[in-house]
Design an enzyme around this catalytic site. Sequence first.
Site, PDB file in Angstrom:
ATOM      1  N   GLU A  18      10.658  15.221  15.510  1.00 16.62           N
ATOM      2  CA  GLU A  18      11.166  15.742  14.238  1.00 16.62           C
ATOM      3  C   GLU A  18      10.184  16.745  13.628  1.00 16.62           C
ATOM      4  OE1 GLU A  18      12.116  12.560  11.486  1.00 16.62           O
ATOM      5  OE2 GLU A  18      10.189  11.608  11.778  1.00 16.62           O
ATOM      6  N   GLU A  34      10.878   0.978   9.763  1.00 22.65           N
ATOM      7  CA  GLU A  34      11.783   2.119   9.640  1.00 22.65           C
ATOM      8  C   GLU A  34      10.948   3.333  10.006  1.00 22.65           C
ATOM      9  OE1 GLU A  34      13.228   5.244   8.520  1.00 22.65           O
ATOM     10  OE2 GLU A  34      13.256   4.558   6.429  1.00 22.65           O
ATOM     11  N   CYS A  57      13.333  11.285   7.108  1.00 23.19           N
ATOM     12  CA  CYS A  57      13.498  10.851   8.492  1.00 23.19           C
ATOM     13  C   CYS A  57      14.961  10.923   8.922  1.00 23.19           C
ATOM     14  CB  CYS A  57      12.935   9.461   8.686  1.00 23.19           C
ATOM     15  SG  CYS A  57      13.488   8.351   7.404  1.00 23.19           S
ATOM     16  N   LYS A  90       0.849  -1.197   0.000  1.00 20.36           N
ATOM     17  CA  LYS A  90       0.000   0.000   0.000  1.00 20.36           C
ATOM     18  C   LYS A  90       0.880   1.239   0.000  1.00 20.36           C
ATOM     19  CE  LYS A  90      -1.630   2.675   3.048  1.00 20.36           C
ATOM     20  NZ  LYS A  90      -1.619   3.929   2.279  1.00 20.36           N
TER      21      LYS A  90
END
Length: 483
Positions: free
Chosen positions: A387, A256, A290, A180
């Site tokens: 972040e 991840e 990231c 997906k």
Amino acid sequence: MKLNDPTLLRTDAYINGAWAAAPQDRRFAVTNPATGETIAEVADLGAAETTAAIDAAVPAQKAWAARTAKDRAMVMRKWYELIMANAEDLAVILTTEMGKPITEARGEIAYGASFIDWFAEEARRVCGDVMESPIPDKRFLTFKQPVGVFGAITPWNFPIAMITRKVSPGIAAGCACVLKPAEQTPLSALALAEVADRAGIPAGIINIVTGMDAPAIGETMCADDRIRKMTFTGSTEVGRILMRQSAGTLKKMSLELGGNAPLIVFDDADIDTAIAGTMASKYRNAGQTCVCANRIFVQDGIYDEFARRLTEASEAMKVGNGMEDGVEQGPIIDDQGLEKIERHVADARAKGAEVLTGGDRHELGGTYYQPTVLANMSSEMMMFGEETFGPVAGLFRFSTDDEAVAMANDTEFGLAAYIFTDSTSRLFRVSEALEYGMVSANTGIFSSEVGPFGGVKSSGLGREGSKYGIDEFLEIKFLCVGI
Ligand code: ADP
């Protein structure tokens, strides 16, 4: 969108080697973040279609795994070549739906394709062992076998590379996938499937389920015991949901997740290298990766000069539509992303940060944000713990190495860290002390198909790329033979 080959623009999902619309032809809009315009209406699939994709993947995987690794590698190599032959069109699709500058999109196509090339080669180097037996009339051996069908869920910030980084080790190992893509960027995923189809990847090996209802699609994958592994790149919050949902069927997991990258500049760093590296790390994809530097720690002796030079370099950045020549920073993906950046900057200002440049939305309107440098940052601010995912460079001052390492490690995350120093002993000492999966020293860009990518702590599990990446899709079988 002007393409040399308009047939690369697919808007239906890809299941069992065929293009599939949703029931009642339900669709969702994909927009260009640079202009706000609708680019395409893509098939909006849900749980039932996800199950249909798994139904197709199961027998296809068995036939694929029965082929030789060399045979699988040759088909993958063809996929790689067709991607490179269509690289410009794929880059245009990517920039149009995601917003990153076209030069970065071209780089992503080559980077994304490199995983296919690499894992096509690695497919042929999967080896078991023969062990020295501890028992005279027995022999001990191991085989490595594909885990089976895997589910993959990918984010919007690397619409091609995050797919190939998961799919290529998987199919090289003899697995099949149900994937997906992010709802913001399904067109790159579908174009990749179109090219895979042309390359001769068999029906059912790569299934692309596009849809808005990510929770339903994700839960269907996790609950189905025919899916033996989940691989996900995205937020830590969703990674935790997937792990929880996979507990019932005990799947192998690769996650991840979020980062909160420290970038440490020591007094002895070469300032030109440190500025170039910080610019590359911070502003890549408008700060939306990231591994972008999120907290920049600068030692006392170099702080003022570093702040001045980073401000000058940030002010020189060209912001605009990624399709225009020379643009270095495109728009933020959506309003939600923009609002998070604004929240972080407002919080930092309220707690004493000084704006050296930027600090506001860009005059271009839409979701554009100014390249921003903030000084006088502290650990009480939101930007220290989370972040920002935007073009905001926050500078923290430090004196000693221990202080820098302690601040860098003071976070639940552990994906990438950067250091800039000319001292070899410091480079090793600090690299070893950083609780991160990856350390990049004296360079702002480190990602490659050859290096292992992944994090520790709340940044996830497993490694992608490199000689280790294929292991995530293999099981070790022990064979004990009595003689
Ligand atoms: P981001 O903030 O980068 O959008 P997300 O973790 O929300 O990060 O999204 C990454 C991917 O995860 C996307 O493909 C998104 O559709 C999907 N996703 C979001 N929520 C869920 C969920 N509850 N279950 C499964 N997938 C999800």
